[in-house]
Design a protein around this motif. Structure first.
Motif, PDB file in Angstrom:
ATOM      1  N   ASP A  99       0.826  -1.199   0.000  1.00 21.42           N
ATOM      2  CA  ASP A  99       0.000   0.000   0.000  1.00 21.42           C
ATOM      3  C   ASP A  99       0.864   1.254   0.000  1.00 21.42           C
ATOM      4  N   CYS A 164      -1.264  -9.231  -5.629  1.00 24.98           N
ATOM      5  CA  CYS A 164      -1.515  -7.870  -5.150  1.00 24.98           C
ATOM      6  C   CYS A 164      -1.008  -6.849  -6.169  1.00 24.98           C
ATOM      7  N   HIS A 167      -3.285  -7.007  -9.444  1.00 27.24           N
ATOM      8  CA  HIS A 167      -4.639  -6.468  -9.282  1.00 27.24           C
ATOM      9  C   HIS A 167      -4.675  -5.088  -8.625  1.00 27.24           C
ATOM     10  N   ARG A 168      -3.480  -4.629  -8.161  1.00 26.12           N
ATOM     11  CA  ARG A 168      -3.409  -3.337  -7.470  1.00 26.12           C
ATOM     12  C   ARG A 168      -4.443  -3.262  -6.354  1.00 26.12           C
ATOM     13  N   SER A 169      -4.446  -4.320  -5.582  1.00 20.82           N
ATOM     14  CA  SER A 169      -5.418  -4.454  -4.505  1.00 20.82           C
ATOM     15  C   SER A 169      -4.794  -5.250  -3.367  1.00 20.82           C
TER      16      SER A 169
END
Length: 184
Positions: A99, A164, A167-169
């Motif tokens: 993040d 992660c 998917h940029r999540s």
């Protein structure tokens, strides 16, 4: 530990730190030696005094990254009371890292994707990091006799990292964390 403060040593540190930031942010192949020299603020001769090739600088970066990763993990995880919480905290730290770095991904996985197989030392360091992560999980799980789960947890950890990034999540990390919790 007191580090030498001579000019040559400071130049080496600047070069490795600058290369680390650039290699991670823009990739190994997209980062040129001249950019590293300029952003480090050192003379070209300083670079070649410490590194005969860009790949040697990459090796220094990866060695530094391995050390830093495990120093941080140990400092953040070992103070926790029980092994289950320690392992799950590794996933929480991964989420914070991803993040905070705009989902750029794992330093080691990123280099693996860029560096050809003809760079055995680089590939050896990437593999070393992966093995050390698996061994760290085994070490954490030893007190509760669950170290046999270390391979599965390491696989979930590495898979969550790459998913992660794709998917940029943070959802893949949370899913992996839930699976790990069910294993323990």
């Amino acid at each position: 530990m007191i580090l030498p403060k001579d000019k040559d040593y400071r130049a080496r540190i600047k070069l490795v730190d600058t290369a680390a930031e650039l290699f991670y942010r823009q990739g190994y192949t997209a980062t040129g030696i001249n950019q590293i020299i300029a952003e480090a603020g050192v003379a070209k001769a300083s670079l070649y005094q410490h590194f005969t090739a860009k790949e040697e600088l990459l090796v220094a970066y990866l060695e530094q990254a391995i050390t830093a990763a495990f120093v941080r993990l140990r400092a953040q995880v070992l103070p926790l009371a029980n092994p289950r919480d320690q392992v799950l905290a590794c996933f929480s730290l991964m989420a914070e890292f991803m993040d905070g770095h705009d989902f750029r991904g794992c330093r080691f996985q990123n280099m693996l994707a860029e560096v050809p197989a003809s760079s055995p030392r680089v590939h050896e360091l990437i593999q070393q990091h992966s093995i050390q992560m698996r061994d760290f999980f085994a070490e954490l799980l030893l007190p509760i006799a669950c170290e046999a789960n270390a391979d599965s947890i390491a696989l979930l950890y590495e898979g969550a990292l790459i998913s992660c990034q794709i998917h940029r999540s943070l959802a893949p990390i949370e899913t992996a964390k839930k699976i790990v919790a069910s294993l323990l």
